[in-house]
Design a protein around this motif. Structure first.
Motif: not given
Ligand SMILES: Nc1ncnc2c1ncn2[C@@H]1O[C@H](COP(=O)(O)OP(=O)(O)O)[C@@H](O)[C@H]1O
Ligand SMILES: [Mg+2]
Length: 504
Positions: A269-270, A37, A276-277, A272-274, A237, A287, A233, A266
């Protein structure tokens, strides 16, 4: 004997450096170990730097985001769907940068400078890193020039100065983007360059903004930087940092720049997504621990430069989206604490049709007051106090209590002020017209008027400011105060005109 030993040692050293060099060379290329992802983990690449660009097959670029002893975490900036474990990555030895040039004006680009408007590549001689250290304290001048939004409710009660950071926050669909857009439109003949940075929005929403910038004929003084919700993401960022680098490029030419980040919710959030991955440890609301730092180092870059450095400025309007009006959630509180004030939009005011839906009690501008035009400032101080008392009074009046004449009058005046503060979208108003209208309202001349008449009255006053009182308007802009005699002269003329036109 000794000589021989030293020679031997030298040879050994040379031999070993040769080996390391060779080893280094072989590490310029690496392999994807795992991919998921929009992020990947790579082995090797021991010399790679943080934020360095890597190239993958199919011209996909990625940016190094985590470094550990034996692996490197990367976020992709392009769609990596065709990539798989085992694919090669090549170092570029380049920290992520963006082309900067005056040719960017009027253009729509992505955060790495690729055109999105079909007008071909942007001509640029220079590239600059998207991340840069903010200016030091001694390079910064106090905020002393206003940045007019054209919105009475903001330019009066929460004035913004050039070089300031003013947060716009509120729930979805409360008019946040509309305020930013009106502010950009209001810069039309001011020489201020605007940058609109769209982060994580739907492409259709961004297209609407661009269409409006065109429609109101301001796109040629704007740069639009877009990383939409469909982009990686990693791209979302980097967007605000890239946009800021462009802003700094113009600021350093002595220009005044306005930058809108729409929006940092937003953006968070982007990130946070990267994160976590990439398996960074999650903290509050999942976060990562440095979420505060990513926004503070961004907003730190807004400033007003000292004369010696050209005197340019970068004013930031970050936008944050709240849920159910909750400004104490993690991201809103963080960003409130690193800005110089906030304009809070209320969903209930918006639903009642009060627009802009600014909750004056919860909105503040901590440095803009110093920059506000003196004629405006002396008018607004008492007005603001009066207005906050009125709002309190009005909430009591709802209970149907008997009121004395004075209270009734206060309520009438307060309602007239509120009516004057309302403004439709795409109708920014010159600051001198604003001052004249608020002065007249303060005097009670607009008490008790209905919406239609109130609007008519505003038009009459504004037109006088642009004809009979042109010189006074100019003096106001030159930061002169209005003396009592001048004020009286203006008010008498306004009253006469309003009576003549049968408005009062
Ligand atoms: N002052 C205003 N007058 C009239 N319509 C407005 C005004 N402010 C916002 N709107 C409208 O309200 C809607 C929501 O505004 P928008 O700025 O997109 O909200 P947000 O960015 O907070 O989600 C839009 O359709 C916009 O045109
Ligand atoms: Mg919006």
């Amino acid at each position: 004997m000794l000589k021989k030993a030293s020679e031997k040692a030298m040879n050994a050293i040379e031999e070993s450096t040769k080996k390391t060099k060779a080893a280094l060379k072989s590490q310029e290329v690496s392999e994807i170990q795992s991919i998921s992802a929009g992020t990947a983990v790579l082995t090797g690449l021991s010399n790679v730097k943080m934020d360095e660009m890597l190239l993958f097959p199919g011209n996909v670029s990625g940016m190094v985001q985590t470094l550990s002893d034996d692996a490197v975490g990367v976020v992709f900036l392009d769609n990596p769907d065709h990539l798989k474990a085992g694919d090669k990555a090549v170092r570029t030895n380049r920290i992520l940068d963006i082309p900067v040039s005056n040719q960017l004006l009027g253009r729509v680009i992505d955060p790495v400078g690729k055109p999105l408007d079909g007008k071909g590549a942007v001509a640029a001689k220079e590239r600059r890193p998207i991340e840069r250290e903010a200016y030091a304290i001694m390079d910064r001048a106090p905020v002393d020039q206003p940045l007019q939004t054209g919105l009475k409710a903001i330019d009066s009660f929460t004035p913004i100065g050039r070089g300031q950071r003013e947060l716009i926050l509120g729930d979805r669909q409360t008019g946040k983007t509309a305020i930013a857009l009106d502010t950009i439109i209001n810069q039309k003949n001011t020489g201020v360059i605007s940058i609109y940075c769209a982060i994580g929005q739907q492409a259709a929403a961004v297209a609407r903004v661009i269409a409006d910038l065109k429609k109101y004929d301001v796109l040629q003084n704007c740069i639009v930087v877009v990383a939409s919700g469909e982009d990686q993401a990693g791209m979302q960022y980097i967007a605000p940092y890239a946009a800021t680098t462009i802003g700094e490029f113009f600021m350093e030419q002595g220009k005044d720049v306005l930058i809108v980040y729409d929006d940092l919710t937003n953006h968070a959030r982007a990130y946070r997504q990267m994160s976590l991955l990439l398996r960074r440890p999650p903290g509050r609301e999942a976060y990562p621990g440095d979420i505060f730092y990513i926004h503070s180092r961004l907003l730190e870059r807004s400033t007003h430069l000292i004369k010696k450095l050209g005197g340019g400025s970068l004013t930031a309007l970050p936008i944050v989206s709240t849920e159910a009006g909750n400004i104490s959630a993690y991201i809103p509180t963080n960003i409130i604490s690193i800005t110089d004030g906030q304009i809070y939009l209320s969903a209930s005011l918006f639903q009642k049709g009060t627009m802009p839906a600014i909750d004056t009690g919860r909105s503040v501008s901590r440095v803009g007051g110093d920059a506000q035009l003196p004629a405006y400032r002396s008018l607004v101080g008492p007005l603001k106090l009066f207005y906050s008392q009125f709002e309190e009074l009005e909430s009591f009046a709802k209970f149907g209590t008997q009121m004395d004449k004075e209270t009734e009058e206060r309520l009438n005046r307060g309602r007239a002020i509120r009516m004057v503060m309302e403004q439709r979208q795409f109708q920014p108003m010159q600051v001198t017209d604003q001052i004249a209208i608020l002065m007249t309202t303060n005097e009670g001349l607009l008490d008790g008027l209905d919406t239609e008449k109130n609007k008519k009255a505003q038009e009459i006053i504004a037109s006088l400011m642009n004809t009979d009182f042109k010189d006074i308007a100019k003096a106001i802009l030159d930061r002169q105060k209005l003396d009592d005699k001048t004020k009286q002269k203006m008010l008498t003329a306004f009253e006469r005109a309003l009576k003549r036109e049968k408005v009062i």
